[in-house]
Structures are given as structure tokens and as C-alpha cells.
Scaffold this active site. Sequence first.
Site, PDB file in Angstrom:
ATOM      1  N   ASP A   1      -8.113  -5.188  -0.027  1.00 18.26           N
ATOM      2  CA  ASP A   1      -8.595  -5.912  -1.195  1.00 18.26           C
ATOM      3  C   ASP A   1      -8.257  -7.399  -1.169  1.00 18.26           C
ATOM      4  O   ASP A   1      -8.793  -8.173  -1.961  1.00 18.26           O
ATOM      5  CB  ASP A   1      -8.020  -5.297  -2.472  1.00 18.26           C
ATOM      6  CG  ASP A   1      -8.579  -3.913  -2.693  1.00 18.26           C
ATOM      7  OD1 ASP A   1      -9.752  -3.727  -2.352  1.00 18.26           O
ATOM      8  OD2 ASP A   1      -7.852  -3.050  -3.186  1.00 18.26           O
TER       9      ASP A   1
ATOM     10  N   HIS B   1       0.849  -1.191   0.000  1.00 19.58           N
ATOM     11  CA  HIS B   1       0.000   0.000   0.000  1.00 19.58           C
ATOM     12  C   HIS B   1       0.877   1.230   0.000  1.00 19.58           C
ATOM     13  O   HIS B   1       1.949   1.225   0.609  1.00 19.58           O
ATOM     14  CB  HIS B   1      -0.907   0.014   1.243  1.00 19.58           C
ATOM     15  CG  HIS B   1      -2.065   0.933   1.128  1.00 19.58           C
ATOM     16  ND1 HIS B   1      -1.991   2.250   1.480  1.00 19.58           N
ATOM     17  CD2 HIS B   1      -3.322   0.726   0.668  1.00 19.58           C
ATOM     18  CE1 HIS B   1      -3.158   2.823   1.258  1.00 19.58           C
ATOM     19  NE2 HIS B   1      -3.985   1.924   0.766  1.00 19.58           N
TER      20      HIS B   1
HETATM   21  N1  CMC Z   1       3.956  -7.573  -4.962  1.00 11.46           N
HETATM   22  C1  CMC Z   1       5.294  -7.622  -5.138  1.00 11.46           C
HETATM   23  N2  CMC Z   1       6.132  -6.606  -4.913  1.00 11.46           N
HETATM   24  C2  CMC Z   1       5.609  -5.464  -4.498  1.00 11.46           C
HETATM   25  C3  CMC Z   1       4.216  -5.319  -4.293  1.00 11.46           C
HETATM   26  C4  CMC Z   1       3.380  -6.420  -4.539  1.00 11.46           C
HETATM   27  N3  CMC Z   1       2.057  -6.340  -4.362  1.00 11.46           N
HETATM   28  N4  CMC Z   1       3.970  -4.057  -3.895  1.00 11.46           N
HETATM   29  C5  CMC Z   1       5.140  -3.435  -3.843  1.00 11.46           C
HETATM   30  N5  CMC Z   1       6.135  -4.269  -4.201  1.00 11.46           N
HETATM   31  C6  CMC Z   1       7.577  -3.976  -4.213  1.00 11.46           C
HETATM   32  C7  CMC Z   1       7.941  -3.044  -5.348  1.00 11.46           C
HETATM   33  O1  CMC Z   1       8.295  -3.781  -6.504  1.00 11.46           O
HETATM   34  C8  CMC Z   1       9.109  -2.297  -4.764  1.00 11.46           C
HETATM   35  O2  CMC Z   1      10.242  -3.153  -4.804  1.00 11.46           O
HETATM   36  P1  CMC Z   1      11.739  -2.532  -4.968  1.00 11.46           P
HETATM   37  O3  CMC Z   1      11.944  -1.645  -3.774  1.00 11.46           O
HETATM   38  O4  CMC Z   1      12.634  -3.722  -5.002  1.00 11.46           O
HETATM   39  O5  CMC Z   1      11.695  -1.768  -6.261  1.00 11.46           O
HETATM   40  C9  CMC Z   1       8.738  -2.138  -3.285  1.00 11.46           C
HETATM   41  O6  CMC Z   1       7.852  -3.248  -3.006  1.00 11.46           O
HETATM   42  C10 CMC Z   1       8.020  -0.831  -2.959  1.00 11.46           C
HETATM   43  O7  CMC Z   1       6.867  -0.736  -3.770  1.00 11.46           O
HETATM   44  P2  CMC Z   1       6.344   0.570  -4.527  1.00 11.46           P
HETATM   45  O8  CMC Z   1       5.721   0.151  -5.810  1.00 11.46           O
HETATM   46  O9  CMC Z   1       7.440   1.589  -4.555  1.00 11.46           O
HETATM   47  O10 CMC Z   1       5.238   1.053  -3.530  1.00 11.46           O
HETATM   48  P3  CMC Z   1       4.097   2.071  -3.855  1.00 11.46           P
HETATM   49  O11 CMC Z   1       3.749   2.710  -2.570  1.00 11.46           O
HETATM   50  O12 CMC Z   1       4.451   2.965  -4.982  1.00 11.46           O
HETATM   51  O13 CMC Z   1       2.905   1.132  -4.385  1.00 11.46           O
HETATM   52  C11 CMC Z   1       0.948  -0.221  -4.460  1.00 11.46           C
HETATM   53  C12 CMC Z   1       1.824   0.738  -3.625  1.00 11.46           C
HETATM   54  C13 CMC Z   1      -0.375  -0.445  -3.723  1.00 11.46           C
HETATM   55  C14 CMC Z   1       0.619   0.427  -5.814  1.00 11.46           C
HETATM   56  C15 CMC Z   1       1.700  -1.546  -4.650  1.00 11.46           C
HETATM   57  O14 CMC Z   1       2.040  -2.105  -3.409  1.00 11.46           O
HETATM   58  C16 CMC Z   1       0.897  -2.543  -5.491  1.00 11.46           C
HETATM   59  O15 CMC Z   1       0.915  -2.449  -6.713  1.00 11.46           O
HETATM   60  N6  CMC Z   1       0.177  -3.517  -4.825  1.00 11.46           N
HETATM   61  C17 CMC Z   1      -0.654  -4.456  -5.539  1.00 11.46           C
HETATM   62  C18 CMC Z   1      -1.956  -3.806  -5.983  1.00 11.46           C
HETATM   63  C19 CMC Z   1      -2.929  -3.625  -4.829  1.00 11.46           C
HETATM   64  O16 CMC Z   1      -3.195  -4.530  -4.055  1.00 11.46           O
HETATM   65  N7  CMC Z   1      -3.505  -2.410  -4.716  1.00 11.46           N
HETATM   66  C20 CMC Z   1      -4.521  -2.144  -3.703  1.00 11.46           C
HETATM   67  C21 CMC Z   1      -4.130  -1.028  -2.789  1.00 11.46           C
HETATM   68  S1  CMC Z   1      -5.307  -0.859  -1.444  1.00 11.46           S
HETATM   69  C22 CMC Z   1      -6.653  -0.013  -2.134  1.00 11.46           C
HETATM   70  C23 CMC Z   1      -7.050   1.234  -1.377  1.00 11.46           C
HETATM   71  O17 CMC Z   1      -6.609   1.473  -0.242  1.00 11.46           O
HETATM   72  O18 CMC Z   1      -7.836   2.028  -1.922  1.00 11.46           O
END
Ligand code: CMC
Length: 416
Positions: free
Chosen positions: A371, A313
Site C-alpha cells: 500500500d 505487515h
Molecule cells: N508504524 C509504527 N509502528 C508500527 C507500525 C507502523 N506502521 N507497524 C507496527 N508498528 C510497531 C507496533 O507499534 C509494535 O511496536 P511494539 O513492539 O513496540 O509494541 C511493533 O511494531 C509490532 O507491531 P504489531 O502491531 O504487533 O504488528 P501486527 O502484525 O499486529 O500489525 C499491521 C501489522 C499491518 C496491522 C501494522 O504493521 C500496521 O498497522 N501498519 C500500518 C497499516 C498498514 O499499512 N496496513 C497495510 C497492511 S498490507 C495490506 C495487505 O496485505 O492486504
Amino acid sequence: MKLADYKATLSFSNGSPSVEMPVYHGSIGPDVIDIRKLYAQTDMFTYDPGFLSTASCQSAITYIDGDKGELLYRGYPIEQLATKCDYLDTCYLLLNGELPSESQRTDFHQLVTKHTMVNEQMQFFLRGFRRDAHPMAVLTGLVGALSAFYHDSTDINNPHHREIAAIRLIAKMPTLVAMAYKYGIGQPYMYPRNDLSYAGNFLRMMFGTPCEDYKVNPVLERALDRIFILHADHEQNASTSTVRLCGSSGTNPFAAIAAGVACLWGPSHGGANEACLNMLEEIQASGGVAKVGEFMEKVKDKNSGVKLMGFGHRVYKNYDPRAKLMQETCNEVLAELGLENDPLFALAKKLEKIALEDDYFVQRKLYPNVDFYSGIVQRAIGIPVSLFTGIFALARTVGWIAQLNEMLADPEYKIG
Ligand code: CMC
């Protein structure tokens, strides 16, 4: 906000004079630097795509502490609201700042109940859509069209209009979501029943038919009500910021909420629960629990492009408090329906167990989000996957309208 007794100083290495900026203490959370005069003083802008360091407004509605995994509506922990209140109490709280007294509660429930029907003409409007249209496409249109049907509550400068528009939106969203569903499957619409609860009425409008009585299952009713509570608001996320920005032009509330629905539709926002369920179904189809290890290797491989949906998240760097509550509800619903051995639930539990112990996830602070389990619950209730985001929109409408009305009442608000 309260003015702090210290200031921030911005200095430049090119000899330009430094500037001082006021700092404010929020009532909760980090202090903020007031940059409103920055451009006038320096001829420079700040650059912050995605608002990673920028507070766009003052708000007293919702607070998230991502490190602690804490979510508060008007100061109340989400756990307390989810276990002690129902969705309409939560709506009252978000709109008014306090939980209702017994008589306020009765009045509010009656007020919402009285507005659940939609103008009869709306079904003819709905008829213009293709039957196979995505429910979110239909909902964006229907919510926008409310301003054409309810002209008498579109003056945002009139507090009474704002209140009535809020009640109409909260009351009519379940009716519209159910109508969009029934239209898609070719069944007759079910008129709302005012002797049922908000969630119970929605279940009946979704799954009842005019041919027989529909008995609301209290476990499913409670589960749906909890889904609504958990999705009711979440600070200044993309759709809420959209509603505020759209509303800042002075447009009417129905138009602003339609913009929120459109924003929510995106897969990075409201569409994630649908993606999570699709992921579980794909793993199941490829061999189920036996294939979990293989799948997790792909998730950890940067080149695969595969993510563990329902994990991670932007704000929560701890267990999403909503996910814990959703898991509890998931157990209850599956037990009620005799689906304890549901393969997708077993799969989800296995994935969660591995992820919580795996260094990749631990180091990156990736925990289950809301989710991860909500899709399994909705699927068990019988809600089709394509309607998941519509349910989210229904529940979030109160958050959007509370935030919109807070903005309109704020003397500092400006067109964005
Ligand atoms: N599976 C695998 N790796 C992950 C995941 C995941 N679900 N989420 C983050 N990472 C890794 C990412 O690749 C990165 O790795 P590195 O540091 O080696 O490059 C690290 O963790 C940090 O992630 P980020 O993408 O920089 O984090 P962010 O804050 O930009 O993204 C997110 C947050 C929600 C978009 C992401 O965690 C994601 O895509 N999750 C899966 C989709 C999901 O479940 N979304 C629902 C969010 S809850 C809905 C709501 O509250 O409204």
C-alpha cells in the site's frame, strides 16, 4: 498434506490422560497438528482469536513466506508473474493451477471478454443509490445483486455453474466498479469494449465519455494490470476467510463474493492504501519534506497513536515483494505523466529512506508494504481515493472465487 512420521502429544498437569494428535507436512511451509478430534477426546476447545496459529483449510493456491518476503501464486513467484504475464494469465493460473497454453490463453481471454457486459436492468438498480454513496457500499450491493440477475449460475453443486459464475464475476467486476464511479460523478456509463485488454477496457470505462474516442495509454494500462496482479490473492486473509465461511453454508458464489467485498472495506484490510495516501497528503499540507523528521518522531512515540501507514505487515517481516514491484511501477507512471517531481512521491521516498535506516523500524522488522506506493500510482492515473478499495476488490475477486471453488471441491470441507 502428507502424514508425518511423528505425532504431537498434549499432556495436562491435572492428571487428565494425555492425547496424541497426528501431524501433517504441508507441501510448503510449517507442519500442522491435526486437532479435529480434540474436542471429542478431551471435551476441550483451542482458543486462537485471529487464527494466529491455526490453519483453517488446505489450499494449493497461494503461499507467503513472511520472513523471506516471498509470495507465490500456484508456486510461481510474484515477480515472475508481474513481469512476464498479464492479469488474465494470472487469473487462469489461480483458477486452474497452471499457466495457460497459447490456445487456452486465447479461449480464456475470449470467454472473459464475452461476459463483460452486465444485465441492462442493473443500471436501474444502481439508480436507487444516493449519488454520494461510498463506492464500496454500492459495490457490496451490486455484487450481491448479481445472484438476482444470473440465477442460471447459482447451483454450487454443478461444476459448470461454478465455472460460469467465476468467469462472470471476473468479467463484470470492472464494469460494475466503473459504473459505480460514473454514477457518483453523474457521467453516462461506458459499455465495455471487447477489443481492449482487461485493464485497457477498465481505463476506458472509467475515463472515457461517449463524446470522443478514448485512447488507452499503454504505460497506465500496464500499471493498472500490475496492480491487479499484485492484489489477485493473498492466502487466508480476512476477506478470503469470509468468502470461504460464507460459501461453506452452500450459498451461491455471488452472495459469498459480496461478503468478501464487505469484509475488504474495513480500514485494517483493503482500506490501508487510502489511509496511506491521506497520511502523505497531511504531511504535505503541514510543510512537506521539511516536516518528515517531526512526523517520524510522532510515529515512534507510543503515546501519539500515529503509525507510518503503508509500513509493517502481519505476515511479512521483510520487504513486501509487492512493494518493490509497485515502486518500479510508480516510477514508470510518474515519468510517463511528467510527474517525476510529484511532492507526495518525494515524500514517500524520504519516509522510506529514513525508516529503513532507523533502529525503531529495523528492530521491529517494519518494511514498506504494497500500500505504500499503490495509492500514489492510482492517484496519478486519476482514480479517486474513495475508489482505491473498489479496485482492490476487483483484483481480489479472482482469488476469492478460486479459493471458494477450491473449498467446494474439497471432500473434507464442512460448514464453518
Ligand atoms: N508504524 C509504527 N509502528 C508500527 C507500525 C507502523 N506502521 N507497524 C507496527 N508498528 C510497531 C507496533 O507499534 C509494535 O511496536 P511494539 O513492539 O513496540 O509494541 C511493533 O511494531 C509490532 O507491531 P504489531 O502491531 O504487533 O504488528 P501486527 O502484525 O499486529 O500489525 C499491521 C501489522 C499491518 C496491522 C501494522 O504493521 C500496521 O498497522 N501498519 C500500518 C497499516 C498498514 O499499512 N496496513 C497495510 C497492511 S498490507 C495490506 C495487505 O496485505 O492486504
